[in-house]
Design an enzyme around this catalytic site. Structure first.
Site, mmCIF file in Angstrom:
data_model
loop_
_atom_site.group_PDB
_atom_site.id
_atom_site.type_symbol
_atom_site.label_atom_id
_atom_site.label_comp_id
_atom_site.label_asym_id
_atom_site.label_seq_id
_atom_site.Cartn_x
_atom_site.Cartn_y
_atom_site.Cartn_z
ATOM 1 N N CYS A 111 -6.702 -40.542 10.021
ATOM 2 C CA CYS A 111 -6.012 -39.756 11.058
ATOM 3 C C CYS A 111 -6.957 -39.203 12.119
ATOM 4 O O CYS A 111 -6.514 -38.726 13.159
ATOM 5 C CB CYS A 111 -5.221 -38.629 10.413
ATOM 6 N N HIS A 248 -3.481 -33.576 15.711
ATOM 7 C CA HIS A 248 -2.883 -34.626 14.891
ATOM 8 C C HIS A 248 -1.554 -34.102 14.340
ATOM 9 O O HIS A 248 -1.486 -32.995 13.793
ATOM 10 C CB HIS A 248 -3.848 -34.993 13.752
ATOM 11 N N ASN A 278 4.282 -38.560 10.897
ATOM 12 C CA ASN A 278 2.819 -38.621 10.970
ATOM 13 C C ASN A 278 2.408 -40.081 11.193
ATOM 14 O O ASN A 278 2.566 -40.912 10.307
ATOM 15 C CB ASN A 278 2.252 -38.072 9.657
HETATM 16 O O1 UT7 Z 1 -2.593 -36.910 7.995
HETATM 17 C C1 UT7 Z 1 -2.755 -36.142 6.867
HETATM 18 C C2 UT7 Z 1 -1.748 -36.662 5.887
HETATM 19 N N1 UT7 Z 1 -1.300 -35.738 4.912
HETATM 20 C C3 UT7 Z 1 -0.587 -34.642 5.160
HETATM 21 O O2 UT7 Z 1 -0.354 -34.225 6.248
HETATM 22 C C4 UT7 Z 1 -0.053 -33.911 3.963
HETATM 23 C C5 UT7 Z 1 -0.254 -32.430 4.034
HETATM 24 N N2 UT7 Z 1 0.587 -31.795 3.053
HETATM 25 C C6 UT7 Z 1 1.883 -31.566 3.266
HETATM 26 O O3 UT7 Z 1 2.406 -31.847 4.329
HETATM 27 C C7 UT7 Z 1 2.660 -30.899 2.176
HETATM 28 O O4 UT7 Z 1 1.798 -30.592 1.099
HETATM 29 C C8 UT7 Z 1 3.850 -31.775 1.656
HETATM 30 C C9 UT7 Z 1 4.930 -31.840 2.726
HETATM 31 C C10 UT7 Z 1 3.389 -33.160 1.291
HETATM 32 C C11 UT7 Z 1 4.468 -31.119 0.428
HETATM 33 O O5 UT7 Z 1 4.894 -29.817 0.740
HETATM 34 P P1 UT7 Z 1 4.495 -28.598 -0.221
HETATM 35 O O6 UT7 Z 1 5.134 -27.406 0.348
HETATM 36 O O7 UT7 Z 1 2.999 -28.613 -0.378
HETATM 37 O O8 UT7 Z 1 5.217 -29.022 -1.566
HETATM 38 P P2 UT7 Z 1 4.584 -29.249 -3.000
HETATM 39 O O9 UT7 Z 1 3.764 -30.480 -3.059
HETATM 40 O O10 UT7 Z 1 3.984 -27.964 -3.460
HETATM 41 O O11 UT7 Z 1 5.891 -29.514 -3.856
HETATM 42 C C12 UT7 Z 1 6.900 -28.509 -4.036
HETATM 43 C C13 UT7 Z 1 8.073 -29.140 -4.745
HETATM 44 C C14 UT7 Z 1 7.677 -29.961 -5.974
HETATM 45 O O12 UT7 Z 1 8.663 -29.775 -6.955
HETATM 46 P P3 UT7 Z 1 8.421 -28.771 -8.194
HETATM 47 O O13 UT7 Z 1 7.202 -29.297 -8.885
HETATM 48 O O14 UT7 Z 1 8.203 -27.427 -7.561
HETATM 49 O O15 UT7 Z 1 9.675 -28.890 -8.965
HETATM 50 C C15 UT7 Z 1 7.759 -31.398 -5.477
HETATM 51 O O16 UT7 Z 1 8.036 -32.314 -6.484
HETATM 52 O O17 UT7 Z 1 8.741 -30.043 -3.862
HETATM 53 C C16 UT7 Z 1 8.920 -31.300 -4.509
HETATM 54 N N3 UT7 Z 1 8.940 -32.349 -3.508
HETATM 55 C C17 UT7 Z 1 10.052 -32.692 -2.854
HETATM 56 N N4 UT7 Z 1 11.320 -32.242 -2.939
HETATM 57 C C18 UT7 Z 1 12.235 -32.801 -2.122
HETATM 58 C C19 UT7 Z 1 7.892 -33.085 -3.046
HETATM 59 N N5 UT7 Z 1 8.347 -33.923 -2.106
HETATM 60 C C20 UT7 Z 1 9.666 -33.710 -1.967
HETATM 61 C C21 UT7 Z 1 10.667 -34.245 -1.132
HETATM 62 N N6 UT7 Z 1 11.916 -33.771 -1.259
HETATM 63 N N7 UT7 Z 1 10.412 -35.212 -0.237
#
Ligand code: UT7
Length: 321
Positions: A111, A248, A278
């Protein structure tokens, strides 16, 4: 003497995929995706390639700058999702647009790729080796996304953006900051091809994107403000001198977190991830093109570009538009 952006372009695949459509494929919802990321939809390739999208973006950038492909001396494509290991996407673009006089090669810094390619062009031009460059960020991430993994497939989109830059005596790039930390490569990774050697005895490789989202999130919110401050200090400018921060486009909450840490007004951080998701190395030049075409960029404005992502890699560029 420095380097100035003289034209911009972008290209997105025709097919748009909404959050609702993804919610029919994996266990997610439009509400969750919008709330956690700010993303409402993305463009997805139905056959468009990295080179094809990059070539379209490059042609637009050349037209915007009033230049012909034959005048281009250096052609760089930043990508982490090329269709072919060889020839590189930049050579494919060279052939497609007829930039026969250019030196062409790819650069992969995920990225941060576009930013690192811009710095590479700056180095060649200020060293007196070339007078101009065409630089594209282009990705077809839909090829390498795990469409069964709801934590990643909702994030990414396909597309390309490009800029034409040339040697300039006024305005343009003021300072650059770049960083890499290879010890944290496992946080966001993707194998590029299975090893077919009969002599190889290692494990088979994961060919889709794997990511620790929370780690990437906190890395970006911690490191990007530092890089921006570093770049501004080198430029002799303050956060308050900057009129636009073109970051980004990974996640709305990441961008808002960076704005807070810089004590900068969120209004100065334009976003288009609502529509594009993204797009990795393409996100900064796609957004720049949008801002250029809608009249948000005015000559003389101080702007900061900043990219961050896999590698880990991150950096910032301070420029006068
Ligand atoms: O260019 C760089 C590329 N990478 C990025 O930009 C990623 C940066 N990170 C993020 O954008 C965020 O960490 C995410 C959007 C990927 C995830 O958001 P978060 O607020 O960090 O969520 P989390 O990983 O802490 O997950 C919270 C919950 C989990 O469930 P439990 O364990 O609390 O029951 C996940 O399984 O959300 C769940 N979850 C979803 N639920 C519905 C993860 N993905 C999804 C989804 N829909 N798509």
């Amino acid at each position: 003497m420095t380097v100035r952006i003289m034209g911009t372009g972008s290209a997105l695949p025709e097919r748009q995929v909404t959050n609702e459509e993804l919610a029919r494929m994996v266990d997610t919802s439009d509400e969750w995706i919008r709330e956690r990321t700010g993303i409402g939809g993305r463009h997805v390739s139905t056959g468009e390639t990295v080179a094809e999208l990059a070539a379209r973006a490059c042609m637009e950038a050349l037209t915007d700058a009033g230049k012909e492909a034959g005048q281009v001396e250096l052609l760089l494509v930043a990508t982490c999702s090329p269709e072919d290991a060889t020839p590189c996407a930049a050579c494919q673009v060279q052939d497609r647009i007829g930039a026969g006089n250019a030196l062409a090669f790819d650069l992969n810094a995920a990225c941060s790729g576009f930013l690192f390619a811009l710095h590479t062009a700056w180095a060649y031009i200020t060293a007196g080796i070339y007078n101009n460059a065409l630089i594209a960020g282009s990705e077809v991430l839909s090829k390498i996304v795990d469409w069964e993994d709801r934590s990643t497939c909702i994030l990414f989109g396909d597309g390309a953006g490009a800029v034409y830059v040339e040697k300039s005596e006024d305005g343009g790039i003021i300072s650059f900051v770049q960083h890499s930390d290879g010890s944290r490569g496992d946080v966001l990774s993707c194998g590029s091809r299975q090893i077919r050697s009969p002599y190889f005895s290692g494990d088979s490789r994961k060919m889709e994107i794997r990511m620790d989202g929370r780690e990437i999130f906190s890395f970006a919110v911690r490191q990007v403000p530092k890089a921006v401050e570093e770049g501004l200090e080198k430029a002799g400018l303050a956060v308050s001198d900057v009129e636009l921060f073109v970051l980004h486009q990974a996640n709305k909450r990441i961008i808002e977190g960076i704005a807070r840490r810089l004590s900068a007004d969120c209004e100065k951080f334009p976003m288009n991830l609502q529509k594009t998701g993204n797009t990795s190395s393409a996100s900064i030049p796609i957004l720049l093109d949008e801002l250029n075409r809608n009249g948000s960029l005015k000559r003389g404005m101080k702007i900061v570009l900043s990219g961050f992502g896999a590698g880990l890699t991150w950096g910032a560029c301070v420029l006068e538009w």
